[in-house]
Design an enzyme around this catalytic site. Structure first.
Site, PDB file in Angstrom:
ATOM      1  N   TYR A 178     -18.392   1.178  -3.893  1.00 24.04           N
ATOM      2  CA  TYR A 178     -17.828  -0.261  -4.196  1.00 24.04           C
ATOM      3  C   TYR A 178     -17.318  -0.075  -5.652  1.00 24.04           C
ATOM      4  O   TYR A 178     -17.960   0.167  -6.571  1.00 24.04           O
ATOM      5  CB  TYR A 178     -18.891  -1.296  -3.994  1.00 24.04           C
ATOM      6  CG  TYR A 178     -18.476  -2.075  -2.878  1.00 24.04           C
ATOM      7  CD1 TYR A 178     -17.320  -3.126  -2.804  1.00 24.04           C
ATOM      8  CD2 TYR A 178     -18.833  -2.001  -1.322  1.00 24.04           C
ATOM      9  CE1 TYR A 178     -16.894  -3.759  -1.817  1.00 24.04           C
ATOM     10  CE2 TYR A 178     -18.478  -2.739  -0.340  1.00 24.04           C
ATOM     11  CZ  TYR A 178     -17.347  -3.587  -0.622  1.00 24.04           C
ATOM     12  OH  TYR A 178     -16.775  -4.274   0.618  1.00 24.04           O
ATOM     13  N   GLU A 221     -15.095  -3.058  -6.839  1.00 20.78           N
ATOM     14  CA  GLU A 221     -14.389  -4.237  -7.184  1.00 20.78           C
ATOM     15  C   GLU A 221     -13.750  -4.383  -8.475  1.00 20.78           C
ATOM     16  O   GLU A 221     -14.682  -4.203  -9.269  1.00 20.78           O
ATOM     17  CB  GLU A 221     -15.067  -5.472  -6.762  1.00 20.78           C
ATOM     18  CG  GLU A 221     -14.913  -5.810  -5.081  1.00 20.78           C
ATOM     19  CD  GLU A 221     -15.605  -7.129  -4.761  1.00 20.78           C
ATOM     20  OE1 GLU A 221     -16.061  -7.623  -5.557  1.00 20.78           O
ATOM     21  OE2 GLU A 221     -16.059  -7.357  -3.510  1.00 20.78           O
ATOM     22  N   ASP A 228      11.049  -2.087  -0.657  1.00 26.85           N
ATOM     23  CA  ASP A 228      10.071  -1.823   0.400  1.00 26.85           C
ATOM     24  C   ASP A 228      10.292  -0.289   0.752  1.00 26.85           C
ATOM     25  O   ASP A 228      11.230  -0.298   1.472  1.00 26.85           O
ATOM     26  CB  ASP A 228       9.747  -2.723   1.517  1.00 26.85           C
ATOM     27  CG  ASP A 228       8.607  -2.319   2.381  1.00 26.85           C
ATOM     28  OD1 ASP A 228       8.205  -1.360   2.277  1.00 26.85           O
ATOM     29  OD2 ASP A 228       8.420  -3.125   3.188  1.00 26.85           O
ATOM     30  N   THR A 257       4.294   2.252   1.451  1.00 27.10           N
ATOM     31  CA  THR A 257       2.870   2.803   2.190  1.00 27.10           C
ATOM     32  C   THR A 257       3.009   4.428   1.780  1.00 27.10           C
ATOM     33  O   THR A 257       3.859   4.863   1.232  1.00 27.10           O
ATOM     34  CB  THR A 257       3.125   2.505   3.733  1.00 27.10           C
ATOM     35  OG1 THR A 257       4.489   3.401   4.131  1.00 27.10           O
ATOM     36  CG2 THR A 257       3.266   1.125   4.012  1.00 27.10           C
ATOM     37  N   LYS A 317       3.670   7.648   5.313  1.00 29.00           N
ATOM     38  CA  LYS A 317       4.852   8.037   5.984  1.00 29.00           C
ATOM     39  C   LYS A 317       5.457   9.261   5.533  1.00 29.00           C
ATOM     40  O   LYS A 317       4.866  10.041   5.513  1.00 29.00           O
ATOM     41  CB  LYS A 317       5.803   6.746   6.051  1.00 29.00           C
ATOM     42  CG  LYS A 317       5.213   5.519   6.867  1.00 29.00           C
ATOM     43  CD  LYS A 317       5.727   4.130   6.928  1.00 29.00           C
ATOM     44  CE  LYS A 317       4.884   3.067   7.484  1.00 29.00           C
ATOM     45  NZ  LYS A 317       5.713   1.827   7.550  1.00 29.00           N
ATOM     46  N   ARG A 336      -3.226   7.057   4.944  1.00 22.96           N
ATOM     47  CA  ARG A 336      -2.826   5.494   4.923  1.00 22.96           C
ATOM     48  C   ARG A 336      -3.498   4.632   3.930  1.00 22.96           C
ATOM     49  O   ARG A 336      -4.356   4.677   3.206  1.00 22.96           O
ATOM     50  CB  ARG A 336      -3.428   4.957   6.330  1.00 22.96           C
ATOM     51  CG  ARG A 336      -3.461   5.723   7.447  1.00 22.96           C
ATOM     52  CD  ARG A 336      -3.594   4.928   8.596  1.00 22.96           C
ATOM     53  NE  ARG A 336      -2.870   4.111   9.221  1.00 22.96           N
ATOM     54  CZ  ARG A 336      -1.622   4.641   9.898  1.00 22.96           C
ATOM     55  NH1 ARG A 336      -1.534   5.661  10.197  1.00 22.96           N
ATOM     56  NH2 ARG A 336      -0.622   3.831  10.121  1.00 22.96           N
TER      57      ARG A 336
HETATM   58  C1  LIG Z   1       5.037   0.412   7.765  1.00 26.41           C
HETATM   59  C2  LIG Z   1       5.848  -0.328   6.848  1.00 26.41           C
HETATM   60  C3  LIG Z   1       5.326  -1.491   6.301  1.00 26.41           C
HETATM   61  C4  LIG Z   1       3.790  -2.003   6.596  1.00 26.41           C
HETATM   62  O1  LIG Z   1       2.959  -0.968   6.726  1.00 26.41           O
HETATM   63  P1  LIG Z   1       1.517  -1.084   7.369  1.00 26.41           P
HETATM   64  O2  LIG Z   1       0.737  -0.057   6.592  1.00 26.41           O
HETATM   65  O3  LIG Z   1       1.704  -0.703   8.726  1.00 26.41           O
HETATM   66  O4  LIG Z   1       0.844  -2.336   7.184  1.00 26.41           O
HETATM   67  C5  LIG Z   1       5.973  -2.519   5.672  1.00 26.41           C
HETATM   68  N1  LIG Z   1       7.230  -2.290   5.286  1.00 26.41           N
HETATM   69  C6  LIG Z   1       8.015  -1.290   5.856  1.00 26.41           C
HETATM   70  C7  LIG Z   1       9.153  -1.194   5.512  1.00 26.41           C
HETATM   71  C8  LIG Z   1       7.224  -0.331   6.732  1.00 26.41           C
HETATM   72  O5  LIG Z   1       8.005   0.678   7.144  1.00 26.41           O
END
Ligand SMILES: *Cc1c(COP(=O)(O)O)cnc(C)c1O
Length: 440
Positions: free
Chosen positions: A49, A51, A195, A221, A224, A230
């Site tokens: 932990y 925090e 994003d 993220t 991907k 993740r």
């Molecule tokens: C996948 C994605 C997210 C969210 O990701 P999670 O990990 O599934 O919550 C946010 N914005 C975009 C553009 C994404 O492709």
């Protein structure tokens, strides 16, 4: 040994391992992470932990957690050319949530983003997500082919005065003009949130322009195209600090204690591993090959007569308008899975069909590229995709208009198509083909 102590879970893990090896994910948000990323994710850090932030923790015993978080931060700063990084968001949606909580007044301030149906993410202002419920929202205009209309976006931004503009999408097959978005944001004094969840690996590998000079905040993220565990990161650029020197503090506070408790240190450690992998020469080749593969695949699909949104791709993904062959996206995606090709059904811009039975299927090449596929393999993939979709045709599903009609029909379709000989044959071909392209 898990196999003895918990045979139930073990059996499911074994089945999932086999499923991932024997099928190919073309879901553009999925990938195959390295053994090192996976091993780090299951490291002893899952026990800890911590925090707070490095050197400012609420629990004892955090010397190593500090080191791993600082290392991940340093690597992210260098890779993405930013000045402040928060690696604690549990995933992409909480990360975007933290940005809105940090900068927006609920029910008053406005988010401008791309509509879900045009390729935006749920968290970019969709009315079914908190982002559309707690904040005012407005969608970018797109052309009928689904291409962003930057002049119209600028005009709308001037009249609507959003506080945050979100660029970066989940189903947009074109290069994003971050520079133009930066200028639009500056003109209306909005924060620009890039994003880059889908394209972070392409940016890190030099296969897509970076938003670092144009956005104030970058969210990605890590699981991907970046191919990590993740997770997610929030990054502040030099431009962001110049607009608002308090931005790092606001974002950090919004993540913890605003939204989250303890960070997942095992995830942080695995992110650090992925960020290191992303600096290698091989990763740059992988990123460029992703785009080359997507372009090759889209050309093949166009040759088979499929309509693609925006008429092609410049990144890692393709949205096939399967209704251009009179096949609903839900049916196509279901049949493709039977053939060992894993995709997802997807709406197309200005879709007249509902999201559960949309007009298209979204595919992407990060997973196939990780497994070592090249342009020539895309020829095979396109052939299989075409053959499977042809098998779904001519059953009249496209004529149905209500949920009550579609539900039972889809059920019957699933039954029929699972006995389809051509699709069974393709499934065997795919499985055999994949033996030359092992998953890590
Ligand atoms: C996948 C994605 C997210 C969210 O990701 P999670 O990990 O599934 O919550 C946010 N914005 C975009 C553009 C994404 O492709």
């Amino acid at each position: 040994m898990l196999s003895q102590k918990d045979p139930e879970v073990y059996a499911i893990l074994q089945k999932e391992d086999k499923r991932q090896r024997d099928t190919l994910t073309l879901i553009p948000s999925e990938n195959y992470s390295s053994l090192e990323v996976r091993a780090t994710l299951s490291s002893v850090f899952t026990n800890k932990y911590s925090e707070g932030y490095p050197k400012k923790r609420y629990y004892q015993g955090n010397a190593n957690a500090d080191d791993i978080e600082l290392l991940a931060i340093a690597r992210a700063k260098k890779l993405f050319n930013v000045v402040h990084v928060n690696v604690q968001p549990y995933s992409g949606s909480p990360a975007n949530t933290a940005v809105y909580f940090a900068l927006l007044k609920p029910l008053e301030d406005k988010i401008m983003g791309l509509a879900l149906s045009s390729g935006g993410h749920l968290t970019h202002g969709s009315p079914v997500s908190f982002s559309g419920k707690y904040f005012k929202t407005i969608s970018f205009p797109v052309t009928k082919d689904g291409v962003l209309d930057y002049d119209a976006i600028e005009k709308l931004a001037i009249t609507e005065k959003p506080k945050i503009i979100v660029c970066g999408f989940t189903a947009y097959p074109r290069i994003i003009d971050f520079e133009r978005f930066g200028k639009i944001a500056d003109k209306v004094d909005a924060y620009l949130l890039a994003d880059i969840s889908h394209i972070a690996g392409l940016i890190a590998g030099g296969a897509h322009p970076s938003p670092a000079k144009h956005a104030h905040i970058i969210m990605t993220t890590t699981h991907k195209s970046l191919r990590g565990p993740r997770g997610a990161m929030l990054m502040i650029t030099q431009k962001g600090i110049e607009k608002d020197p308090e931005l790092p503090a606001k974002i950090d506070k919004a993540v913890f204690p605003g939204l989250q408790g303890g960070p997942h240190d095992n995830q942080t450690a695995a992110i650090a591993v992925a960020l290191h992998e992303a600096t290698t020469i091989e990763f740059g080749k992988y990123a460029k090959q992703i785009v080359a593969n997507a372009k090759a695949l889209s050309q093949e699909l166009l040759n088979y007569g499929f309509k693609l949104t925006t008429n092609g791709t410049e990144n890692h993904l393709i949205v096939i308008d399967t209704m251009s062959k009179n096949v609903n996206g839900a049916l196509a995606a279901y049949a493709l899975e039977l053939a060992g090709i894993i995709t997802n059904k997807n709406t197309i811009p200005y879709d007249t069909l509902p999201p559960f039975y949309p007009s298209g299927v979204r595919i992407g090449t990060p997973g196939a590229t990780t497994r070592g596929m090249r342009e020539k393999d895309m020829v095979m993939l396109a052939k299989w995709i075409n053959e499977v979709i042809v098998e779904c045709k001519g059953n009249g599903f496209d004529k149905l208009t209500t949920k009550e009609e579609r539900g039972p029909f889809f059920k019957q379709f699933k039954k029929d198509i699972s006995e389809n000989k051509t699709i069974k044959k393709i499934a065997l071909e795919v499985k055999k083909y994949l033996k030359d392209f092992p998953m890590p």
